[in-house]
Design a protein around this motif. Structure first.
Motif, PDB file in Angstrom:
ATOM      1  N   SER A 153       0.758  -1.371   0.016  1.00  0.00           N
ATOM      2  CA  SER A 153      -0.087  -0.009  -0.070  1.00  0.00           C
ATOM      3  C   SER A 153       0.864   1.261   0.073  1.00  0.00           C
ATOM      4  O   SER A 153       0.573   2.296  -0.786  1.00  0.00           O
ATOM      5  CB  SER A 153      -0.859   0.242   1.078  1.00  0.00           C
ATOM      6  N   SER A 183      -6.144   0.586   3.460  1.00  0.00           N
ATOM      7  CA  SER A 183      -5.385   1.427   4.195  1.00  0.00           C
ATOM      8  C   SER A 183      -4.930   2.531   3.566  1.00  0.00           C
ATOM      9  O   SER A 183      -4.075   3.433   4.152  1.00  0.00           O
ATOM     10  CB  SER A 183      -3.942   0.446   4.636  1.00  0.00           C
ATOM     11  N   ASP A 261      -4.812  -0.817  -5.340  1.00  0.00           N
ATOM     12  CA  ASP A 261      -4.041  -1.682  -4.515  1.00  0.00           C
ATOM     13  C   ASP A 261      -4.943  -2.820  -4.290  1.00  0.00           C
ATOM     14  O   ASP A 261      -6.019  -2.783  -3.878  1.00  0.00           O
ATOM     15  CB  ASP A 261      -4.104  -0.906  -3.182  1.00  0.00           C
TER      16      ASP A 261
HETATM   17 MG   LIG Z   1      -1.716  -2.879   2.557  1.00  0.00          MG
END
Ligand SMILES: [Mg+2]
Ligand SMILES: Nc1ncnc2c1ncn2[C@@H]1O[C@H](COP(=O)(O)OP(=O)(O)O)[C@@H](O)[C@H]1O
Length: 391
Positions: A153, A183, A261
């Protein structure tokens, strides 16, 4: 944008004259108002191309002020930009829901954000989805790992930021599809409620490319637009997953770069996205268990018909100098490693905790250079792959 008329509303005299001087220097024509009511009168009587206002008002509630502009035919379509002295998330949400186009908090970066927004509003007419039909879909770059904690991330957000920085005119969106909890919003400091779960619950007709371009947040310093991830596992597990494919397709018809992501998930939802991707960034940390698991993931990708040339492997030294070397990792996984990301010790988490890109927090660090070069090379690679697959 020369000659466009901007109405500035700010109860604070110093702030108002500072803004009007700054904008006059940029060749805008400026009208000033010091109360909500005066601003409404000026907007309706004299007309304006944009309203720039501090939503902290004493004579009117901000939502009332915005609604009055939005409900009047003379100002219905005028862009509204809030430049707020209130840093809290509540007023931002109220304003966005009431219909402002942009919300900036007064800070040292506010002027550069404002400048970027004005350029976008006045110079670049966002083509409608219809106008984009016939155009190639935006490049799809996905970030993937075999395990959590490999820096997927963080690298996704930082590389996306560098991609946008390298080509300021390109439209770049990052979507956090890590389930059941994302996140990226924590890394970039986005606290709003617009996320992949809420978007997947909207009726299909509402989630047009225009909707995303207008509404997705542009976190300060990060430059790209964000479709945030699931805020908690409960909502993440209840996501309307069938909508995701269509949402990503819409993003690709609107943005030049769609960066996802996917974390460590190889699921029913993520697999079709991996298969469509122009480039698959595989993030590997140097501990041996991750390296070995990455081999398993790679085997799986191969079994799903994914071509080797699309896999862009990055070795991220999240644990210092221990663990596998680049050569060892290449041997174990069976793929070339394109770049090794240096170990940043606590600095990476610190930048994340401050919601700052590495490039902003440590501009002179070799990591910033690595990220910048990575962005350039990944864009180049994905373009080459796209060209060879459509040739
Ligand atoms: Mg992550
Ligand atoms: N090169 C690096 N050096 C030091 N710490 C790193 C590095 N890359 C990532 N980290 C840290 O590792 C932790 C996990 O990163 P994150 O991006 O959340 O991983 P993932 O998405 O793969 O779970 C974060 O605290 C991040 O700051």
């Amino acid at each position: 944008m020369v000659g466009k008329k901007i109405l500035i509303l700010d109860e604070n005299t110093a702030s108002r004259s500072f803004l009007s001087n700054t904008l006059r220097e940029k060749q805008f024509s400026v009208i000033e108002a010091s109360s909500g009511k005066d601003a409404l009168i000026a907007a309706w009587r004299d007309g304006t191309d944009l309203v720039l206002f501090d939503p902290v008002l004493t004579d009117l509630k901000e939502e009332e002020f915005i609604a009055k502009l939005r409900n009047n035919p003379r100002t219905k379509k005028v862009p509204l930009v809030a430049l707020s002295s209130d840093p809290g998330p509540t007023r931002r949400e109220v304003c966005i829901n009431a219909g402002v186009d942009e919300y900036i908090v007064k800070s040292s970066q506010a002027l550069s954000s404002l400048e970027e927004i004005l350029t976008r509003i006045f110079n670049t007419q966002m083509p409608t989805e219809r106008e984009r039909v016939g155009q190639e879909p935006g490049l799809l770059i996905v970030f993937l790992s075999a395990k959590g904690g490999t820096g997927t991330s963080s690298l996704c957000a930082n590389i996306a930021m560098n991609i946008k920085q390298g080509q300021p005119d390109a439209r770049v969106v990052v979507a956090d599809l890590v389930l059941p909890i994302g996140s990226i919003s924590q890394i970039v400091g986005y606290e709003g409620n617009l996320n992949i779960v809420t978007v997947a619950d909207l009726p299909g007709g509402q989630t047009s490319g225009d909707y995303f371009y207008k509404n997705l947040p542009r976190p300060e310093l990060w430059q790209f637009q964000l479709l945030a991830g699931s805020p908690d596992p409960q909502r993440g597990n209840a996501i309307n997953g069938d909508r995701l494919g269509r949402i990503i397709e819409t993003l690709r018809s609107t943005y030049d770069f769609v960066i996802l992501d996917l974390g460590r998930s190889l699921s029913r939802i993520s697999l079709p996205l991996i298969q469509q991707a122009d480039l698959i960034s595989l993030i590997v940390s140097t501990d041996y268990s991750t390296v070995k698991l990455t081999k398993t993931v790679y085997n799986y990708l191969q079994s799903q018909g994914i071509e080797n040339q699309k896999i862009y492997t990055i070795l991220n030294r999240t644990i210092g100098l221990e663990g596998a070397t680049k050569a060892e990792a290449e041997t174990i996984i069976g793929l070339p490693i394109k770049t090794t990301m240096p170990y940043l010790s606590g600095n990476f988490s610190l930048a994340n905790n401050l919601n700052q890109p590495i490039a902003t927090k440590y501009p002179m660090d070799s990591a910033s250079i690595t990220l910048k070069n990575l962005a350039v090379d990944m864009v180049k690679s994905s373009r080459l792959i796209r060209a060879s697959s459509t040739a």
